[in-house]
Structure formats: structure tokens, C-alpha cells
Design a protein around this motif. Sequence first.
Motif: not given
Length: 249
Positions: A146-174
Amino acid sequence: MTAASTPASPAVVVVVPTYNERENLPVLARLLAELPVADLRLLVVDDNSPDGTGEVADRLAAASPGTVGVLHRTAKDGLGRAYLAGMTRALDEGADVVIQMDADLSHPVEAIPAMLDALLTRDAAVVLGSRYAPGGSTAADWPWHRKALSVWANRYVDAILRLGVKDATAGFKAWRAGTLRAIDLPTVRSNGYSFQVEMNYRTITRGLTVVEVPIRFAERVTGASKMSLAVQVESALTPWRLRFGSGPR
């Protein structure tokens, strides 16, 4: 660059979607009430939970009028739709800051003051409670896959979109209210966990700044995860849709 200025003592609304969270919701409400944050309100968005979470939310609202509110929806049609409904209600009711968080106690309530401080004192349009910022962590009891999947998901998103956000899938935001208005909430298409990615994408492509503060993400104690195969497929396709505009839904 920020979407708009925010008062030094903002009206803060915490939007929490719920579906079968009757045990966790009262605990979360109590923890939020104990925070040293002035003018903080809880808005529960319940999707007609069969376990009676909506009734629990109504009792909390009756016991704390003006502090707890409830938005009842008649069907469960996705996390993104629930957040959008709650955010829209919060903005309509005058929120200066909207915090989004899960009801399952995986997001540390005690991190909210630090997130608000970062939002108000730094050039931030939105502040993420980040598992992967320096000092952050995932749940210690997560299995390795599960840890590997979470890390992979964020790297996958950044590889495609280049957001430069370490935790692009985070759901805790202000969020600053101005940011939510600037990113045009009514046109957000994503509905599952990819909702988080689309919201970040819209923020960054408008030249607005995302700031990450470290949190320790915890595993839920009661209840069940809402992750389904359809949600996983949408999460895989959404970055491509965002990148190419008219790409796959």
C-alpha cells in the motif's frame, strides 16, 4: 501569487463528506471543537448513509447550532461531488477558508493550526497536509504494497502533469475562498480520488501557489475504505485527460 487576500482572523469551514461514518464523526467533531482556532465551523456532507451517519450529524448540529452544519444529499455519487457541494455551500455562507478532510480520522486534526498559519503567512493559495513533504509520513501499519502504491501514484501524476507537488493525491487541504472561486468549481469533472489531482492542476495552471506542510497520515480505526475499481480507473485516466484536454474520461 494568491487568488485573493484572506482576513487575519478568517471564518474557517471544515468540509467533511461522510458515508457510513457514524462512529468516527462524533470523535472528529469533538477534536475540531477543541482546536484553538477562532470562528471554526464543521460542515458535514452526508450521502444518505445507510448506517445513520446523517442522523448523527443532525444531533451534533442540534447540540452545537452555528458551529456544526449538515448538508444532506440523496445519493452517493462520489467524493468529488460531495466536496464540491460542501465547498459551494461554505462559500455561499461566507467562508474565508475552506478545509477539506476525511471523516475517518486519518487526517490529523492537530495539524490544522499549522496549515492555517502557512496559508495566512506565506504566499499560498492552498496548503496541503502532505505525507511526503520533509517530516511527513504515512501510516506505520500500512503494508508495504500500500505504501508502494501511494508513492507510485504520486510519481505517476507528476510524470504526466509535472505539478511539482510531493503529495498530489492528498485529501487534507486548506483553501483560500478566492482560490476556490478562481479555479471554477462548477466545471470540475473528476469525482473520485482523482478530484484531488484535478484541483491541484487547476490551481497550479492558474499561476497560484501550493504549499505543503508535513503530516502523519493514520490508518482508519473503524469503518471501511471507499476505494473501488471504478475510482482506481478514473484516477489512472484523469492525469491524461487533464494533460490533453479532450482525452479519456
